[in-house]
Design a protein around this motif. Structure first.
Motif, PDB file in Angstrom:
ATOM      1  N   LEU A  42     -31.554  53.573 -32.168  1.00 27.45           N
ATOM      2  CA  LEU A  42     -31.759  52.115 -32.193  1.00 27.45           C
ATOM      3  C   LEU A  42     -31.809  51.581 -33.615  1.00 27.45           C
ATOM      4  O   LEU A  42     -31.306  50.497 -33.915  1.00 27.45           O
ATOM      5  N   SER A  43     -32.417  52.368 -34.511  1.00 27.72           N
ATOM      6  CA  SER A  43     -32.511  51.935 -35.918  1.00 27.72           C
ATOM      7  C   SER A  43     -31.137  51.839 -36.568  1.00 27.72           C
ATOM      8  O   SER A  43     -30.964  51.176 -37.582  1.00 27.72           O
ATOM      9  N   LEU A  44     -30.138  52.510 -35.959  1.00 25.10           N
ATOM     10  CA  LEU A  44     -28.763  52.472 -36.472  1.00 25.10           C
ATOM     11  C   LEU A  44     -27.861  51.580 -35.618  1.00 25.10           C
ATOM     12  O   LEU A  44     -26.638  51.598 -35.750  1.00 25.10           O
ATOM     13  N   GLY A  45     -28.496  50.847 -34.683  1.00 27.16           N
ATOM     14  CA  GLY A  45     -27.732  49.917 -33.856  1.00 27.16           C
ATOM     15  C   GLY A  45     -27.091  50.533 -32.628  1.00 27.16           C
ATOM     16  O   GLY A  45     -26.174  49.950 -32.041  1.00 27.16           O
ATOM     17  N   ILE A  46     -27.555  51.716 -32.229  1.00 25.52           N
ATOM     18  CA  ILE A  46     -27.002  52.382 -31.041  1.00 25.52           C
ATOM     19  C   ILE A  46     -28.078  52.407 -29.956  1.00 25.52           C
ATOM     20  O   ILE A  46     -29.127  53.037 -30.124  1.00 25.52           O
ATOM     21  N   ASP A  47     -27.810  51.725 -28.843  1.00 29.98           N
ATOM     22  CA  ASP A  47     -28.763  51.695 -27.729  1.00 29.98           C
ATOM     23  C   ASP A  47     -28.334  52.745 -26.707  1.00 29.98           C
ATOM     24  O   ASP A  47     -27.408  52.521 -25.924  1.00 29.98           O
ATOM     25  N   ILE A  48     -29.001  53.906 -26.708  1.00 30.10           N
ATOM     26  CA  ILE A  48     -28.545  55.030 -25.880  1.00 30.10           C
ATOM     27  C   ILE A  48     -28.794  54.806 -24.395  1.00 30.10           C
ATOM     28  O   ILE A  48     -28.304  55.561 -23.565  1.00 30.10           O
ATOM     29  N   THR A  49     -29.537  53.755 -24.036  1.00 30.00           N
ATOM     30  CA  THR A  49     -29.699  53.434 -22.610  1.00 30.00           C
ATOM     31  C   THR A  49     -28.468  52.697 -22.083  1.00 30.00           C
ATOM     32  O   THR A  49     -28.280  52.579 -20.870  1.00 30.00           O
ATOM     33  N   LYS A  50     -27.604  52.224 -23.007  1.00 29.10           N
ATOM     34  CA  LYS A  50     -26.429  51.441 -22.598  1.00 29.10           C
ATOM     35  C   LYS A  50     -25.107  52.010 -23.110  1.00 29.10           C
ATOM     36  O   LYS A  50     -24.045  51.664 -22.591  1.00 29.10           O
ATOM     37  N   GLU A  51     -25.151  52.826 -24.167  1.00 33.05           N
ATOM     38  CA  GLU A  51     -23.896  53.306 -24.768  1.00 33.05           C
ATOM     39  C   GLU A  51     -24.038  54.763 -25.209  1.00 33.05           C
ATOM     40  O   GLU A  51     -25.150  55.261 -25.414  1.00 33.05           O
ATOM     41  N   PRO A  52     -22.897  55.463 -25.353  1.00 26.78           N
ATOM     42  CA  PRO A  52     -22.961  56.878 -25.751  1.00 26.78           C
ATOM     43  C   PRO A  52     -23.276  57.053 -27.235  1.00 26.78           C
ATOM     44  O   PRO A  52     -23.148  56.116 -28.024  1.00 26.78           O
ATOM     45  N   SER A  57     -31.979  56.314 -16.116  1.00 26.30           N
ATOM     46  CA  SER A  57     -32.704  55.042 -16.242  1.00 26.30           C
ATOM     47  C   SER A  57     -33.299  54.896 -17.645  1.00 26.30           C
ATOM     48  O   SER A  57     -33.627  55.896 -18.293  1.00 26.30           O
ATOM     49  N   PRO A  58     -33.456  53.660 -18.115  1.00 25.08           N
ATOM     50  CA  PRO A  58     -34.090  53.444 -19.426  1.00 25.08           C
ATOM     51  C   PRO A  58     -35.482  54.081 -19.504  1.00 25.08           C
ATOM     52  O   PRO A  58     -35.868  54.608 -20.554  1.00 25.08           O
ATOM     53  N   PHE A 114     -36.869  61.170 -24.432  1.00 22.47           N
ATOM     54  CA  PHE A 114     -36.258  61.222 -25.767  1.00 22.47           C
ATOM     55  C   PHE A 114     -36.685  60.039 -26.642  1.00 22.47           C
ATOM     56  O   PHE A 114     -35.838  59.304 -27.181  1.00 22.47           O
ATOM     57  N   PRO A 115     -37.985  59.836 -26.833  1.00 20.94           N
ATOM     58  CA  PRO A 115     -38.435  58.672 -27.604  1.00 20.94           C
ATOM     59  C   PRO A 115     -37.963  58.667 -29.047  1.00 20.94           C
ATOM     60  O   PRO A 115     -37.597  57.616 -29.590  1.00 20.94           O
ATOM     61  N   LEU A 175     -21.681  61.561 -26.702  1.00 22.14           N
ATOM     62  CA  LEU A 175     -22.608  62.142 -25.731  1.00 22.14           C
ATOM     63  C   LEU A 175     -23.293  61.002 -24.979  1.00 22.14           C
ATOM     64  O   LEU A 175     -23.988  60.182 -25.578  1.00 22.14           O
ATOM     65  N   ASP A 176     -23.083  60.965 -23.662  1.00 26.04           N
ATOM     66  CA  ASP A 176     -23.525  59.821 -22.862  1.00 26.04           C
ATOM     67  C   ASP A 176     -24.641  60.198 -21.896  1.00 26.04           C
ATOM     68  O   ASP A 176     -24.461  61.025 -21.003  1.00 26.04           O
TER      69      ASP A 176
END
Length: 521
Positions: free
Chosen positions: A323-333, A307-308, A315-316, A301-302
């Protein structure tokens, strides 16, 4: 112990009911874990209500009917939606910090799949937590509400007099998990607000408390159940080995999120012209089909094209979790899979939350009002909790006081301490695997029959264990889960069609006439 009203469950339905009764009656509020540990606390998206000038009750009803696959009860759907604005105002009056904007209404409204308007009022992406925190504070301070955490109901106290056509409930036997003792709690009115049954499946967005307790308790006490075959699978649960049951809100798709395969291909337009904003059953089945077709463990899901700043504002909590799992949703799905999410059926109740058993009420996900039909429209669940809790409170307050019969205490003189807990954990795992493999998003008669055979064998083992050993929290949850699983499978076998959340390969067409599945004890 004795109360005017005994409430089992401390989610939105239970707490709303307690607050609306407590100025006039003594209320005992019993919850399995802590006050805010139910599914209500986990709700992210928000609450659907007719709040904007361009929206209408008729449009909200129509959207609910479409999502519900022709099975929504017109009377209860209209009643609940007509009372939506009043219910939201009550929450605002309690101090719930909904997200504000500069519109005339003053609060930000988002849109979710299946809705024709922006009508979802929310508190960022953690609405349930904001509502529960506000109400829990008021519940804890009210002098007429006694709170009992770490208590789980064993069985409802039932009696049927010679002159009664239906049984009556006078409270419940409740296990105090801190002392290990079963306590006798009597009440003039008893309310089941125990939530759903997502833990009957291997993968679920639900908290550990969602073990079908109220459905099983009510069924064993003589209540009818309706439409238990309709289990909603949320299309987007975070797929990560360290992310247990974390939901990626429908609002992510509502604000432009796109579903993709690992190679980046967007697939939803091939399944439905509404694409990512199609109702949940369509999206979940589409994802399931793509996973099976390509032999993949998840889809993506992308939302990274926003925008960041937009993502951080809307969606804070989802952003922080990823992010705590290493997934930056502003850059990757976000990797996602469907997971059992919501029980659309339950104990049959009227518009006052009354079951077919005297003195027994049910509100929230444990109940079947007819609002959700064959598939729940997003964010209608918390609305149902509020409206039915309000009408149940009014009905209870108008009841005449009655003389309660003499009730015997719980007898455990003929049971012993359990010798091996491994039986419980083994049966728990076997049940949830069987339900996931045979009673999932796509079903066949052969799979359902296979599941029912296994459930019957498990039920015999569990009942034998229950008869011989002292009860524990795990044993009671397992007993309730196996009863609820049986109701789901029996209901699914009864429906000879595909409708809403129930999709059968043996009966892929929808019948011309829509009928509810009602099971009677």
């Amino acid at each position: 112990m004795h109360f005017d009203v005994l409430i089992l469950g401390s989610g939105l339905a239970g707490q709303t009911l307690a607050l609306k009764l407590a100025d006039h009656l003594k209320v005992g509020l019993f919850t399995k874990k802590h006050l805010t540990d139910g599914a209500s606390n986990w709700a992210q998206g928000g609450i659907a209500a007719v709040l904007a000038d361009e929206d209408s009750v008729e449009d909200h009803v129509q959207d609910t009917f479409i999502a519900g696959g022709g099975l929504c009860n017109p009377e209860s759907t209209k009643f609940i939606i007509e009372n939506s604005a009043k219910s939201i105002q009550w929450l605002i009056d309690q101090g719930v910090p909904f997200t504000k904007d500069d519109s005339e209404f003053g609060f930000h409204l988002t849109r979710e799949g299946g809705h024709s308007h922006r009508r979802i009022i929310h508190a960022a992406d953690a609405t349930g937590a904001a509502v529960q925190a506000t109400l829990s504070d008021k519940v804890a301070k009210h002098p007429n509400i006694s709170i009992f955490e770490n208590h789980i109901a064993v069985e409802l106290i039932k009696s049927q007099q010679a002159n009664e056509t239906a049984p009556s409930v006078y409270g419940a036997y409740i296990l105090n998990n801190e002392t290990g003792k079963v306590e006798t709690v009597t009440a003039g009115s008893t309310v089941l607000a125990t939530g759903g049954a997502g833990k009957v499946y291997l993968y679920t967005t639900n908290p550990d408390t969602s073990t079908g307790d109220g459905i099983a308790l009510g069924w064993r006490a003589g209540c009818s159940v309706g439409n238990m075959e309709f289990i909603q699978f949320h299309p987007t649960c975070l797929y990560h080995p360290n992310a247990k049951s974390f939901l990626i809100s429908e609002a992510v798709r509502g604000e432009g999120g796109i579903l993709k395969l690992p190679n980046g291909h967007r697939f939803m337009p091939e399944y439905d012209e509404r694409a990512e904003l199609a109702p949940r059953d369509t999206v979940a089945r589409s994802i399931d089909a793509e996973m099976k077709k390509h032999g993949i463990d998840c889809v993506y899901l992308d939302i990274s094209h926003q925008s960041p700043e937009f993502i951080t504002h809307h969606f804070p909590n989802i952003q922080a979790k990823c992010l705590s799992l290493g997934i930056d949703i502003t850059k990757e799905p976000i990797p996602v899979v469907p997971a059992a999410h919501y029980t659309c059926g339950g104990l049959v109740v009227d518009l006052n939350g009354k079951t077919s058993v005297n003195n027994l009420y049910a509100a929230g996900e444990v109940s079947f009002t007819g609002l959700h039909g064959a598939n729940r429209l997003a964010s209608n669940s918390l609305l149902e909790c509020l409206v039915i809790a309000d009408s149940a409170a009014k009905d209870i307050l108008n009841k005449q006081k009655q003389v309660l019969p003499t009730v015997k205490d719980w007898d455990e003189s003929r049971v012993t301490d359990a010798d091996e807990e491994v039986v419980i954990s083994h049966n728990w795992n076997e049940l949830r695997h069987a339900m996931w493999d045979y009673v999932g998003i796509v079903r066949t008669t052969k799979r359902l029959e296979r599941a029912l055979n296994r459930i019957h064998l498990l039920k015999q083992e569990i009942q034998e264990y229950y008869r011989h050993f002292k009860v524990s929290n795990d044993l009671l949850e397992l007993r309730n889960l196996v009863d609820t699983a049986e109701l789901i499978v029996r209901s699914a076998l009864t429906r000879k069609e595909s409708r809403g959340l129930h999709f059968s390969r043996d009966y892929p067409e929808m019948n011309a006439k829509a009928k509810n599945t009602i099971l009677k004890p």
